[in-house]
Structures are given as structure tokens and as C-alpha cells.
Design an enzyme around this catalytic site. Structure first.
Site, PDB file in Angstrom:
ATOM      1  N   LYS A 134      -5.515  31.894   9.826  1.00 62.41           N
ATOM      2  CA  LYS A 134      -6.595  31.121  10.463  1.00 62.41           C
ATOM      3  C   LYS A 134      -6.694  29.707   9.875  1.00 62.41           C
ATOM      4  O   LYS A 134      -6.738  28.733  10.605  1.00 62.41           O
ATOM      5  CB  LYS A 134      -7.955  31.839  10.286  1.00 62.41           C
ATOM      6  CG  LYS A 134      -7.997  33.210  10.944  1.00 62.41           C
ATOM      7  CD  LYS A 134      -9.354  33.866  10.800  1.00 62.41           C
ATOM      8  CE  LYS A 134      -9.782  34.093   9.360  1.00 62.41           C
ATOM      9  NZ  LYS A 134      -8.904  35.039   8.612  1.00 62.41           N
ATOM     10  N   ARG A 143      -6.430  31.363  -5.309  1.00 60.16           N
ATOM     11  CA  ARG A 143      -7.835  31.745  -5.176  1.00 60.16           C
ATOM     12  C   ARG A 143      -8.139  32.982  -6.001  1.00 60.16           C
ATOM     13  O   ARG A 143      -7.321  33.891  -6.086  1.00 60.16           O
ATOM     14  CB  ARG A 143      -8.153  32.023  -3.697  1.00 60.16           C
ATOM     15  CG  ARG A 143      -8.633  30.803  -2.955  1.00 60.16           C
ATOM     16  CD  ARG A 143      -8.724  31.014  -1.475  1.00 60.16           C
ATOM     17  NE  ARG A 143      -9.480  32.203  -1.067  1.00 60.16           N
ATOM     18  CZ  ARG A 143      -9.777  32.504   0.195  1.00 60.16           C
ATOM     19  NH1 ARG A 143      -9.377  31.683   1.160  1.00 60.16           N
ATOM     20  NH2 ARG A 143     -10.437  33.593   0.492  1.00 60.16           N
ATOM     21  N   ARG A 164     -18.238  37.425  11.310  1.00 63.03           N
ATOM     22  CA  ARG A 164     -17.423  38.438  10.659  1.00 63.03           C
ATOM     23  C   ARG A 164     -17.973  39.837  10.877  1.00 63.03           C
ATOM     24  O   ARG A 164     -17.407  40.806  10.377  1.00 63.03           O
ATOM     25  CB  ARG A 164     -17.381  38.161   9.170  1.00 63.03           C
ATOM     26  CG  ARG A 164     -15.964  37.752   8.710  1.00 63.03           C
ATOM     27  CD  ARG A 164     -16.083  37.293   7.300  1.00 63.03           C
ATOM     28  NE  ARG A 164     -14.901  37.339   6.519  1.00 63.03           N
ATOM     29  CZ  ARG A 164     -14.198  36.263   6.188  1.00 63.03           C
ATOM     30  NH1 ARG A 164     -14.487  35.088   6.683  1.00 63.03           N
ATOM     31  NH2 ARG A 164     -13.180  36.374   5.365  1.00 63.03           N
ATOM     32  N   ARG A 178      -0.482  33.490  -1.727  1.00 58.20           N
ATOM     33  CA  ARG A 178      -1.047  32.237  -1.209  1.00 58.20           C
ATOM     34  C   ARG A 178      -1.393  31.275  -2.343  1.00 58.20           C
ATOM     35  O   ARG A 178      -1.930  31.663  -3.376  1.00 58.20           O
ATOM     36  CB  ARG A 178      -2.318  32.540  -0.414  1.00 58.20           C
ATOM     37  CG  ARG A 178      -3.102  31.276  -0.034  1.00 58.20           C
ATOM     38  CD  ARG A 178      -4.087  31.512   1.071  1.00 58.20           C
ATOM     39  NE  ARG A 178      -5.138  32.450   0.728  1.00 58.20           N
ATOM     40  CZ  ARG A 178      -6.065  32.869   1.584  1.00 58.20           C
ATOM     41  NH1 ARG A 178      -6.043  32.451   2.845  1.00 58.20           N
ATOM     42  NH2 ARG A 178      -6.982  33.720   1.202  1.00 58.20           N
ATOM     43  N   ARG A 229     -11.183  43.341   0.968  1.00 59.34           N
ATOM     44  CA  ARG A 229     -11.364  42.425   2.116  1.00 59.34           C
ATOM     45  C   ARG A 229     -10.755  43.017   3.383  1.00 59.34           C
ATOM     46  O   ARG A 229     -11.310  42.865   4.470  1.00 59.34           O
ATOM     47  CB  ARG A 229     -10.737  41.060   1.785  1.00 59.34           C
ATOM     48  CG  ARG A 229     -11.575  40.285   0.756  1.00 59.34           C
ATOM     49  CD  ARG A 229     -10.748  39.270   0.002  1.00 59.34           C
ATOM     50  NE  ARG A 229     -10.306  38.167   0.819  1.00 59.34           N
ATOM     51  CZ  ARG A 229      -9.306  37.354   0.486  1.00 59.34           C
ATOM     52  NH1 ARG A 229      -8.658  37.531  -0.650  1.00 59.34           N
ATOM     53  NH2 ARG A 229      -8.967  36.375   1.278  1.00 59.34           N
TER      54      ARG A 229
HETATM   55  P1  ADP Z   1      -6.459  32.979   6.548  1.00 57.66           P
HETATM   56  O1  ADP Z   1      -7.136  31.641   6.645  1.00 57.66           O
HETATM   57  O2  ADP Z   1      -6.441  33.703   7.873  1.00 57.66           O
HETATM   58  O3  ADP Z   1      -6.982  33.842   5.440  1.00 57.66           O
HETATM   59  P2  ADP Z   1      -4.108  31.406   5.691  1.00 57.66           P
HETATM   60  O4  ADP Z   1      -3.957  30.436   6.814  1.00 57.66           O
HETATM   61  O5  ADP Z   1      -4.668  30.888   4.424  1.00 57.66           O
HETATM   62  O6  ADP Z   1      -4.927  32.723   6.204  1.00 57.66           O
HETATM   63  O7  ADP Z   1      -2.678  32.056   5.422  1.00 57.66           O
HETATM   64  C1  ADP Z   1      -2.506  33.099   4.448  1.00 57.66           C
HETATM   65  C2  ADP Z   1      -1.116  33.012   3.822  1.00 57.66           C
HETATM   66  O8  ADP Z   1      -0.114  33.259   4.810  1.00 57.66           O
HETATM   67  C3  ADP Z   1      -0.780  31.654   3.201  1.00 57.66           C
HETATM   68  O9  ADP Z   1       0.013  31.892   2.058  1.00 57.66           O
HETATM   69  C4  ADP Z   1       0.025  30.946   4.301  1.00 57.66           C
HETATM   70  O10 ADP Z   1       0.921  29.987   3.770  1.00 57.66           O
HETATM   71  C5  ADP Z   1       0.759  32.141   4.927  1.00 57.66           C
HETATM   72  N1  ADP Z   1       1.024  31.954   6.378  1.00 57.66           N
HETATM   73  C6  ADP Z   1       0.219  31.376   7.307  1.00 57.66           C
HETATM   74  N2  ADP Z   1       0.802  31.400   8.530  1.00 57.66           N
HETATM   75  C7  ADP Z   1       1.991  32.018   8.363  1.00 57.66           C
HETATM   76  C8  ADP Z   1       3.085  32.355   9.247  1.00 57.66           C
HETATM   77  N3  ADP Z   1       3.041  32.062  10.548  1.00 57.66           N
HETATM   78  N4  ADP Z   1       4.140  33.003   8.712  1.00 57.66           N
HETATM   79  C9  ADP Z   1       4.192  33.313   7.400  1.00 57.66           C
HETATM   80  N5  ADP Z   1       3.236  33.015   6.509  1.00 57.66           N
HETATM   81  C10 ADP Z   1       2.138  32.365   6.984  1.00 57.66           C
HETATM   82  P1  AMP Z   2     -12.304  33.384   3.607  1.00 59.07           P
HETATM   83  O1  AMP Z   2     -12.106  32.037   3.000  1.00 59.07           O
HETATM   84  O2  AMP Z   2     -12.591  33.336   5.093  1.00 59.07           O
HETATM   85  O3  AMP Z   2     -11.200  34.347   3.259  1.00 59.07           O
HETATM   86  O4  AMP Z   2     -13.645  33.971   2.956  1.00 59.07           O
HETATM   87  C1  AMP Z   2     -13.760  34.199   1.561  1.00 59.07           C
HETATM   88  C2  AMP Z   2     -15.009  35.018   1.258  1.00 59.07           C
HETATM   89  O5  AMP Z   2     -16.197  34.279   1.643  1.00 59.07           O
HETATM   90  C3  AMP Z   2     -15.138  36.356   1.999  1.00 59.07           C
HETATM   91  O6  AMP Z   2     -14.416  37.406   1.360  1.00 59.07           O
HETATM   92  C4  AMP Z   2     -16.654  36.581   1.955  1.00 59.07           C
HETATM   93  O7  AMP Z   2     -17.074  37.029   0.678  1.00 59.07           O
HETATM   94  C5  AMP Z   2     -17.193  35.146   2.148  1.00 59.07           C
HETATM   95  N1  AMP Z   2     -17.391  34.851   3.584  1.00 59.07           N
HETATM   96  C6  AMP Z   2     -16.689  33.977   4.345  1.00 59.07           C
HETATM   97  N2  AMP Z   2     -17.136  33.955   5.609  1.00 59.07           N
HETATM   98  C7  AMP Z   2     -18.159  34.859   5.667  1.00 59.07           C
HETATM   99  C8  AMP Z   2     -19.012  35.332   6.694  1.00 59.07           C
HETATM  100  N3  AMP Z   2     -18.925  34.878   7.945  1.00 59.07           N
HETATM  101  N4  AMP Z   2     -19.950  36.271   6.361  1.00 59.07           N
HETATM  102  C9  AMP Z   2     -20.071  36.722   5.108  1.00 59.07           C
HETATM  103  N5  AMP Z   2     -19.283  36.355   4.092  1.00 59.07           N
HETATM  104  C10 AMP Z   2     -18.323  35.426   4.358  1.00 59.07           C
END
Ligand code: ADP
Ligand code: AMP
Length: 207
Positions: free
Chosen positions: A13, A153, A88, A122, A164
Site C-alpha cells: 500500500k 520499523r 481497518r 522491509r 498484525r
Molecule cells: P504496506 O504499506 O502495505 O504495509 P509496503 O508498501 O511498505 O507495504 O511494502 C512492504 C514491503 O514489500 C517493502 O519491503 C516493499 O519494498 C516490498 N514490496 C512492495 N511492493 C512490492 C512488490 N510489488 N513486489 C515485491 N516486494 C514489494
Molecule cells: P501501518 O503503517 O499501516 O502498518 O500501521 C502500523 C500500526 O499503526 C498498526 O499496526 C496499528 O497499530 C496502527 N494503525 C494504523 N492504522 C490504523 C487504523 N486505521 N486503526 C487502528 N490502528 C491503526
């Protein structure tokens, strides 16, 4: 256009949001980023949020919904927004319906078995927030886009990722049905190169 990016943690995302936000000129609103920023600044919201984010649990709905409602009233959202990580659960989705109208929900679809590796590998830029994966960094510790320092992170560890994914299955996945029934869901295959997934999303949005 008011857009929601739906998908499990690690579905891509954030990675796609940067690109969508640039192309469609929409503010990227990530509730996860908002909480991390508050934690870094040591605000009251941050102190509260930390105990939940550290465990991979959802921050209470009341707090989260209030933040998003306020954020969507800011001037940069007047021509649309891109929500990443909100809603969420069903309660948040119903609340969002009370203060805004959603035009499209892009669901980034990916097999959950791929996510542990994506999340534990990541690395995120401290400065611009761009996400990378260690497998493609060749040992680099600096962001390609802005030169910022990359970090891991705190919640990207096996135990918290496990929580999660469980929270996603139990609370967030039901939103796929919720938005399908509203006729706004657009499914996109999240497996493939980042640019390929981006093209699929653009096609789904331009439809
Ligand atoms: P989210 O925001 O949904 O938690 P991220 O965009 O941060 O996910 O992506 C999670 C991990 O997957 C990161 O390490 C990113 O570089 C990797 N990633 C994102 N898109 C792809 C893809 N199309 N193929 C492989 N790895 C990806
Ligand atoms: P994310 O960056 O989207 O992976 O979110 C990291 C963490 O933030 C999650 O594991 C939750 O603890 C909190 N969080 C993010 N978005 C929400 C949401 N819409 N509702 C509740 N907690 C959230």
C-alpha cells in the site's frame, strides 16, 4: 476522487501510494505514518498509540477516527484523498461513511504467506518514507530517492507481524465484502514488479 487503499500489512500500500499520489495529485494519508510521527514527537496521541503499534494491535477506533475526520477537513483534501491503512475494521468504515464519500477502494490482493518475508525485510527511509526490501538493497543503507537513512520499523519483527496478520484476517479482511456490496471495490493482483502493480492500479482507477 476519494480513494482507499486496502490490503494486508506488507501488500504494498505505502509503495503504491507514493506513486498514485504523484500521478493523481492526491494527498497520501497513512494512519500508520500519523501514529509513527506522533510517537516520534512524544505527543499524547503518540504515547497512547505506541502501546498498540508495538504489539501489532489496532489503536482504539475513537482516537483513530477523530484523527482521520480532522485530517480530511484540511484544505489539501478538497479535491480528493488517498487513504492508506484506514479504515481497518467495520466500525471505522461505517464512521468514515458518516463524514466522507468513498469513490473507489483498491484492494491489493496478495497471498498472506508472502507477507512475513516482505515485512521482516522491509527498510524505510527516515526522511521521505519510501519502502525498500533488504533483498534488493545490496547492502545500501541510504534512500535512493532522497539520500535519507534507512531503518527497520520496530513492528516489523516476526512476533508483531504475526499479530498484525491475525488482526488483518479478523478485522480488516471483512471490509472487502463491505465495499464489494457498496459497488466500489476494485481488486488488483499485488504480485509482480512494483511498476506492474502500479499499472494495474492505474487501469483500475481509470476504468
Ligand atoms: P504496506 O504499506 O502495505 O504495509 P509496503 O508498501 O511498505 O507495504 O511494502 C512492504 C514491503 O514489500 C517493502 O519491503 C516493499 O519494498 C516490498 N514490496 C512492495 N511492493 C512490492 C512488490 N510489488 N513486489 C515485491 N516486494 C514489494
Ligand atoms: P501501518 O503503517 O499501516 O502498518 O500501521 C502500523 C500500526 O499503526 C498498526 O499496526 C496499528 O497499530 C496502527 N494503525 C494504523 N492504522 C490504523 C487504523 N486505521 N486503526 C487502528 N490502528 C491503526
Amino acid at each position: 476522487m476519494n480513494i482507499i487503499l486496502l490490503g494486508a500489512p506488507g501488500a504494498g500500500k505505502g509503495t503504491q501510494a507514493t506513486r498514485i499520489s504523484e500521478k493523481y495529485h492526491l494527498p497520501h494519508i497513512s494512519t500508520g505514518d500519523i501514529f509513527r510521527d506522533n510517537i516520534k514527537r512524544g505527543t499524547q496521541i503518540g504515547l497512547l498509540a505506541k502501546s498498540y503499534t508495538d504489539r501489532g494491535q489496532l489503536v482504539p477506533d475513537e482516537v483513530t477516527c477523530k484523527i482521520v475526520e480532522g485530517r480530511l477537513q484540511e484544505a489539501d483534501c478538497s479535491n480528493g484523498y488517498l487513504l492508506d491503512g484506514f479504515p481497518r475494521n467495520l466500525f471505522q468504515a461505517q464512521e468514515l461513511d458518516q463524514f466522507s464519500k468513498v469513490d473507489a477502494v483498491i484492494n491489493i490482493d496478495i497471498d498472506l504467506s508472502l507477507l512475513m518475508d516482505r515485512l521482516c525485510g522491509r527498510r524505510v527511509c527516515k526522511n521521505c518514507g519510501e519502502s525498500y526490501h533488504v533483498n534488493f538493497l545490496n547492502g545500501k543503507t541510504i534512500c535512493e530517492k532522497c539520500g535519507g537513512e534507512l531503518y527497520q520499523r520496530k513492528d516489523d519483527n516476526e512476533e508483531t507481524v504475526g499479530n498484525r496478520l491475525k488482526v488483518y484476517n479478523e478485522q480488516t479482511a471483512p471490509l472487502i465484502r463491505f465495499y464489494t456490496e457498496k459497488g466500489v471495490l476494485r481488486n488488483v493482483d499485488g504480485v509482480g514488479a512494483i511498476e506492474e502493480v502500479f499499472e494495474r492500479i492505474c487501469k483500475a482507477l481509470d476504468r
